[in-house]
Write an enzyme that holds these catalytic residues in place. Structure first.
Site, short mmCIF file in Angstrom:
data_model
loop_
_atom_site.label_atom_id
_atom_site.label_comp_id
_atom_site.label_asym_id
_atom_site.label_seq_id
_atom_site.Cartn_x
_atom_site.Cartn_y
_atom_site.Cartn_z
N ASP A 1 9.08 -1.20 7.67
CA ASP A 1 8.75 -0.93 6.26
C ASP A 1 9.64 0.17 5.68
OD1 ASP A 1 7.32 -1.19 3.86
OD2 ASP A 1 5.41 -1.38 4.92
N ASP B 1 3.63 -6.86 -2.36
CA ASP B 1 2.53 -7.26 -1.47
C ASP B 1 1.69 -8.36 -2.11
OD1 ASP B 1 3.47 -5.25 0.12
OD2 ASP B 1 1.56 -4.19 0.30
C1 GLA Z 1 3.25 -2.23 2.92
C2 GLA Z 1 3.69 -3.62 3.33
C3 GLA Z 1 2.47 -4.42 3.75
C4 GLA Z 1 1.76 -3.71 4.89
C5 GLA Z 1 1.42 -2.29 4.49
C6 GLA Z 1 0.90 -1.48 5.66
O1 GLA Z 1 2.46 -2.25 1.78
O2 GLA Z 1 4.37 -4.25 2.28
O3 GLA Z 1 2.86 -5.72 4.15
O4 GLA Z 1 2.58 -3.72 6.03
O5 GLA Z 1 2.55 -1.60 3.98
O6 GLA Z 1 0.64 -0.15 5.30
#
Ligand code: GLA
Length: 721
Positions: free
Chosen positions: A161, A226
């Site tokens: 991430d 997301d």
């Molecule tokens: C981000 C990512 C998600 C998930 C969260 C975890 O928002 O885009 O897919 O992995 O972090 O904290």
């Protein structure tokens, strides 16, 4: 709960120049990660949307076992991926990552060993910054050490991430440049371990644009924000990814985020669309749901072998959108056997006919073609027309290939039954014409055609011509018109369903077919009430007795994170000048299917509701798409709502009472979840004098919260005193 950072931006549709270039099969294949992994898009499971930060070893192991038992593993789902929150809050004295001792009591290696014993693979999550999105230790400065740790544990897949990256350490470099440096570091570190570890980049913020630089260093990269478990969010991620088909190829995939099928926020039809769209785009198929509680129908979506084969086709081409007019999408994906996977997707709320041809999807002309419907398995022949009557939010998906004339004679002709109304929205008591047609796209005759139409009680239906036809020749259509009249009274807004049915004799035996169309009927809003539509997609309004309904698409009244001005888009039913300097407005929100913090339904007061596009704003009090109570207001004058406060710890489900009490420039907001017995304060706010002079327009408003979908909110008992 949403542990991720707020990503309230919306991906721009990237379709502009996509259309014709790729039709001859000339799709450029990206230079792929040199690790040689993920020749087809990864398939598996990820815990995030079922468990968020409650992930633990038992959940992961039970899920893996369940995937073996329920057939998902056999269908191709072999990665079991742990997302954020698996770690202890700090590294050990030697700087090593430590699994949370309660939730992973035997460490990650033991989970990996168990997953491997089932013939599956284990994925894990980390972050390129100092901490992860949920604030556990990040890999910044520890890339080689962490990669070695993962390899030693037997990890097969790393999702990486981009939260909390110390951009200040890289003066003069853009965020994207810094990400390139840090992601390359981890990519190299993983390769240096000598283990086969798929590298999945998760950097979907505006400007990250990982599809432009991710292919040489990673196997997949997130393209969009997301995902949420609703159709509008799924559609947004699809639209933000579909135009990037040139950037995908074996070992290098666009990732529109995890599959939501099973999480409860979509219908089976919507989930079928999600799965089909992801497969057509050659996206990773990673289920993020509680595998143990999937229904048989949801499992049948995940395990459809025809659609999985489209996703996993070894040619590795992402589907190409060839048209998207009016939200009706046609996509084609070239497959390794020369056939095309053709996807007809209706992103609108009501059913529609979507049509293309064999040559338009890239097949050679002047042939007979075999069409396999990938969801029903029906196999038919066509002389070139590829058509389906597709439900709102639904898909039809076919595998189409050239067929020999001799073999084609053994197949039924491809027929389509469709409904189409001259007006899709009526007022109570109004009439329109509805057409029902059967089209023969095949190369042989269809005999003994009989059509019929069924309507809900209260409707009048008059056929305008005969509904039988002895012979329907190839390439011809048989249409019957009906005069339909809506009931004289009803709820504020209602979708009435018409069901068409056809029976006919193709060469290999009698067939029936059916189609359903919705007609939106509204009880019109009348004086002293008025309506205001500050959206780009026409809203619908209804008022009947004490009940109101608003169907609209819009981002909301307050849109703080990006840009100085709010992008008001909502629809309202209101009383012009109804709120005096000392007044009180009350309503009960009975249904509120919106998304996010700005989507929602509630009360609005402003001094010119139907004024210019951005009228001077005063105050809104509403139930948000996150099911909390929000109050937003204009504190500093001008046209915008610029202040925002939510009741932090409250989660509410409709019906919710809302009350807004005005004393000049001061507004007090209250809500009730016990039908008005108790009123809980939300806040008392002072609105800019310029925005709350004199009498205010007052009423109810609704915004769906996403620019991609229309939802309907309902209200009752609006009272202004
Ligand atoms: C981000 C990512 C998600 C998930 C969260 C975890 O928002 O885009 O897919 O992995 O972090 O904290």
């Amino acid at each position: 709960m949403h542990m991720g950072r707020v990503r309230d931006w919306f991906p721009l549709a990237l379709l502009a120049a996509t259309c014709l270039a790729a039709l001859g099969g000339i799709v450029q294949t990206a230079a792929a990660e040199s690790n040689g992994l993920a020749p087809t898009p990864p398939m598996g499971w990820n815990d995030w949307y079922s468990s968020y930060c409650n992930v633990n070893a038992q959940l992961v192991e039970l899920t893996a076992q369940e995937m073996v038992n329920n057939g998902m593993k056999a269908a191709g789902y072999d990665y079991v991926n742990v997302d954020d929150c698996w770690m202890a809050p700090s590294r050990d004295a030697a700087g090593n990552l430590v699994p949370d001792p309660t939730r992973f009591p035997n460490g990650i290696a033991s989970v990996a060993a168990y997953v491997h014993s089932l013939g599956m693979k284990l994925g894990i999550y980390e972050d390129a910054g100092t901490t992860t999105c949920a604030h556990f230790p990040g890999s910044y400065g520890y890339e080689a050490q962490d990669a070695a740790t993962f390899a030693a544990w037997g990890v097969d897949y790393v999702k990486y991430d981009r939260c909390n990256i110390p951009y200040g350490d890289f003066p003069g470099e853009s965020e994207q440049q810094v990400q390139q440096v840090l992601y390359t570091r981890m990519s190299n570190a993983l390769k240096a371990t000598g283990h086969n570890i798929v590298f999945s980049m998760c950097n979907p913020d505006p400007g990250d644009d990982p599809w432009l630089w991710g292919a040489p260093i990673s196997n997949l990269w997130r393209t969009t924000t997301d995902i949420e478990d609703n159709f509008g969010s799924m559609l947004g991620n699809f639209e933000g990814t579909v135009g990037l088909y040139r950037d995908a190829g074996p070992g290098a995939w666009n990732d529109p985020d995890l599959l939501q099928i099973g999480n409860g926020g979509g219908s089976l039809g919507e989930y079928t669309s999600e799965f089909s769209l992801w497969a057509e785009m050659a996206a990773p198929l990673i289920a993020s749901t509680n595998i143990g509680t999937l229904t048989a129908a949801e499992r049948a979506i995940y395990e459809n072998p025809n659609v999985i084969a489209v996703d996993q086709d070894p040619l590795g081409q992402a589907g190409v959108p060839i048209s998207r007019a009016d939200g009706l999408w046609v996509m084609t994906k070239q497959l390794s056997d020369g056939s095309r996977a053709v996807l007809l997707f209706n992103s609108n709320n009501s059913a529609a006919t979507i049509a293309t041809t064999a040559t338009a999807v890239g097949l050679p002309g002047r042939h007979v073609y075999r069409m396999q419907n990938l969801w029903t398995n029906a196999i038919t022949e066509t002389g070139g027309g590829i058509t389906a009557f597709v439900p709102g939010h639904g898909v039809a998906m076919f595998r189409v290939s050239v067929e020999s004339k001799r073999r084609a004679t053994k197949l039924s002709p491809h027929t389509v039954l469709s409904l189409n109304a001259a007006d899709t929205q009526l007022d109570a008591g109004q009439s329109t014409t509805l057409y029902e047609s059967l089209t023969n796209n095949g190369t042989s005759d269809v005999k003994g055609v009989a059509l019929s139409l069924a309507a809900r009680p209260g409707w009048q239906v008059k056929p305008l011509g005969p509904a039988r036809l002895p012979l329907l020749k190839p390439g011809r259509r048989f249409t019957v018109g009906y005069r339909i009249t809506a009931p004289a009274s009803g709820p504020p807004l209602a979708m009435s369903i018409f069901s068409g049915a056809a029976s006919f004799d193709p060469p290999d035996g009698k067939r029936t077919s059916s189609a359903r169309l919705g007609e939106l009927v509204s009880a019109p809003v009348s004086r002293p009430l008025a309506t205001a539509d500050v959206t780009t997609h026409p809203a619908s309004f209804g008022a009947s007795g004490r009940a109101f309904a608003i169907s609209s698409r819009g981002l909301g009244v307050y849109n703080p994170p990006f840009g100085a001005a709010s992008t008001d888009s909502y629809a309202a039913i209101y009383k012009p000048g109804g709120a005096g300097r000392t007044s009180s407005a009350e309503v009960t929100v009975t249904a509120d299917p919106a998304a996010g913090p700005e989507g929602g339904a509630g009360l609005i007061e402003r001094d010119r509701m139907a004024g210019p596009k951005r009228p001077p704003a005063a105050v809104v009090l509403y139930v948000s798409g996150n099911a909390t109570i929000v109050m937003a207001w204009n504190a500093s004058g001008g046209a915008d709502v610029d202040q925002h406060s939510a009741v932090p710890s409250v989660t509410v489900a409709a019906p919710v009472g809302l009350r807004l009490v005005r004393r000049d420039h001061v507004y007090a907001g209250y809500y009730s979840t016990d039908r008005g017995k108790t009123w809980n304060p939300v806040g008392t706010v002072t609105v800019a004098a310029s925005a709350s002079a004199g009498k205010q327009d007052v009423g109810v408003f609704h915004a769906s919260g996403l620019s991609t979908w229309t939802t309907t909110a309902t209200f009752t008992n609006l009272r202004v005193r």
